[in-house]
Scaffold this active site. Structure first.
Site, PDB file in Angstrom:
ATOM      1  N   ASP A  34     -24.931 -23.720   7.013  1.00 36.05           N
ATOM      2  CA  ASP A  34     -24.902 -24.496   8.393  1.00 36.05           C
ATOM      3  C   ASP A  34     -23.560 -25.248   8.234  1.00 36.05           C
ATOM      4  OD1 ASP A  34     -25.020 -26.234   6.085  1.00 36.05           O
ATOM      5  OD2 ASP A  34     -26.616 -27.635   6.844  1.00 36.05           O
ATOM      6  N   SER A  35     -22.543 -24.742   7.135  1.00 35.98           N
ATOM      7  CA  SER A  35     -21.179 -24.981   7.124  1.00 35.98           C
ATOM      8  C   SER A  35     -20.783 -24.344   8.519  1.00 35.98           C
ATOM      9  CB  SER A  35     -20.636 -24.655   6.009  1.00 35.98           C
ATOM     10  OG  SER A  35     -20.777 -23.381   5.876  1.00 35.98           O
ATOM     11  N   LYS A 103     -32.403 -21.063   2.435  1.00 33.28           N
ATOM     12  CA  LYS A 103     -31.953 -22.098   1.550  1.00 33.28           C
ATOM     13  C   LYS A 103     -31.871 -23.358   2.179  1.00 33.28           C
ATOM     14  CE  LYS A 103     -27.353 -23.093   0.938  1.00 33.28           C
ATOM     15  NZ  LYS A 103     -27.483 -24.453   1.278  1.00 33.28           N
ATOM     16  N   GLU A 105     -31.498 -27.706   1.182  1.00 29.51           N
ATOM     17  CA  GLU A 105     -31.051 -28.733   0.301  1.00 29.51           C
ATOM     18  C   GLU A 105     -31.685 -29.744  -0.293  1.00 29.51           C
ATOM     19  OE1 GLU A 105     -27.588 -30.581   2.278  1.00 29.51           O
ATOM     20  OE2 GLU A 105     -26.575 -28.881   2.758  1.00 29.51           O
ATOM     21  N   GLU A 172     -23.953 -27.252  -6.262  1.00 26.97           N
ATOM     22  CA  GLU A 172     -22.521 -27.497  -5.832  1.00 26.97           C
ATOM     23  C   GLU A 172     -21.903 -28.691  -6.369  1.00 26.97           C
ATOM     24  OE1 GLU A 172     -22.648 -27.466  -1.333  1.00 26.97           O
ATOM     25  OE2 GLU A 172     -20.616 -28.167  -1.104  1.00 26.97           O
TER      26      GLU A 172
HETATM   27  O1  KIV Z   1     -23.895 -24.292   4.410  1.00 29.14           O
HETATM   28  C1  KIV Z   1     -23.276 -23.746   3.530  1.00 29.14           C
HETATM   29  O2  KIV Z   1     -22.100 -22.994   3.461  1.00 29.14           O
HETATM   30  C2  KIV Z   1     -23.872 -24.133   2.292  1.00 29.14           C
HETATM   31  C3  KIV Z   1     -22.729 -24.173   1.310  1.00 29.14           C
HETATM   32  C4  KIV Z   1     -21.839 -25.270   0.945  1.00 29.14           C
HETATM   33  C5  KIV Z   1     -23.440 -24.240  -0.147  1.00 29.14           C
HETATM   34  O3  KIV Z   1     -24.744 -24.858   1.866  1.00 29.14           O
END
Ligand code: KIV
Length: 272
Positions: A34-35, A103, A105, A172
């Site tokens: 989500d980056s 994934k 968080e 992270e």
């Molecule tokens: O969104 C992303 O790229 C991530 C990384 C910061 C691990 O979750």
């Protein structure tokens, strides 16, 4: 790879060309993070990113990397509200974008959701330490677990995530001492982004390692290229060429077909 002691190399990608380049480079895995909110959509953080954004970028990545293990990142509020919503949204990554895993968080507070997703037959990876979706609570994009008390909390989170059924965990921006401890303690693969090693593999954000993201570069990034500079210089040269008439040249043109010139010139006369 964990059993063989082989390191997993993975990056984030958000579109067809980036994913295709990663696959051509034999990348082991791709995270459609989500980056993307910061790297390609221009937001200040990841919170505004929607499920629709993620699904659309995951689809593009899958088209670019049909043979690579791809993980879809669950955006803010796609799993926090309830286990039911978490399962439904996790399932969308598989059904609509052909992702191999998802994934999310958080530690103990999202273990109910991790269990529900795993119970639905979906591979789910945990992510603790610096968790960008909750950077407000963490006081910004800051390294985590740098003293005994905060490291203790992260160890409890990691154990709970494994117990809940996650198939792997990403750490992270935590100290390498903690990463190494968790890599030995847990039976599931432990991956690092800015968390040193040794562990089971390393992740970097493509925008950081390629020099595409100009706002800031975290300390943990090794920059392998400066694509922004390459692009800006190419654009500058193009602007200059257009303004001076150096582009286009005859090489860049499609002429009237051979033998059809006379007919073409006659036709033009009708408009004179
Ligand atoms: O969104 C992303 O790229 C991530 C990384 C910061 C691990 O979750």
């Amino acid at each position: 790879m964990k059993k063989k002691g082989e390191q997993v190399a993975w990056i984030t990608a958000y579109d067809f060309p980036m994913a295709s380049f990663a696959e051509q480079a034999d990348m082991d895995m791709i995270l459609v993070g989500d980056s993307l909110g910061m790297i390609v959509l221009g937001y200040q953080g990841t919170v505004p990113v929607t499920m629709e954004d993620c699904i659309s970028h995951c689809q593009a990545v899958r088209r670019g990397a049909p043979n690579t293990f791809c993980i879809g990142d669950m955006p803010f509020l796609s799993y926090q509200v309830s286990s039911k919503e978490a399962v439904r949204n996790a399932g969308r990554f598989l059904k609509e974008a052909d992702m191999d895993a998802v994934k999310l968080e958080g530690g103990i507070r999202v273990c109910k959701q991790i269990k529900a997703i795993a119970d639905a037959g979906i591979l789910v990876m945990g992510h603790i330490g610096l968790t960008p979706q909750s950077s407000g609570q963490l006081g910004g994009f800051k390294a985590q677990g740098r003293d005994a008390a905060s490291a203790h909390v992260l160890i409890q989170d990691a154990l709970a995530i494994q117990e809940a059924g996650a198939y792997a965990i990403l750490l992270e921006a935590v100290p390498p001492e903690l990463t190494t401890f968790l890599a030995r303690k847990l039976t599931i693969p432990v991956y690092s982004i800015g968390a040193g090693g040794p562990c089971d593999g390393q992740l970097l954000i493509c925008g950081d390692m390629l020099g595409l993201f100009q706002a800031f570069t975290p300390k943990f990034v090794k920059v392998y290229a400066n694509i922004a500079e390459v692009e800006i210089n190419a654009f500058k040269e193009y602007v200059q060429d257009v303004k001076t008439g150096a582009f286009p040249t005859d090489d860049h043109c499609y002429h009237i077909l051979k033998g059809k010139e006379e007919e073409f010139n006659q036709m033009l006369k009708e408009f004179e």
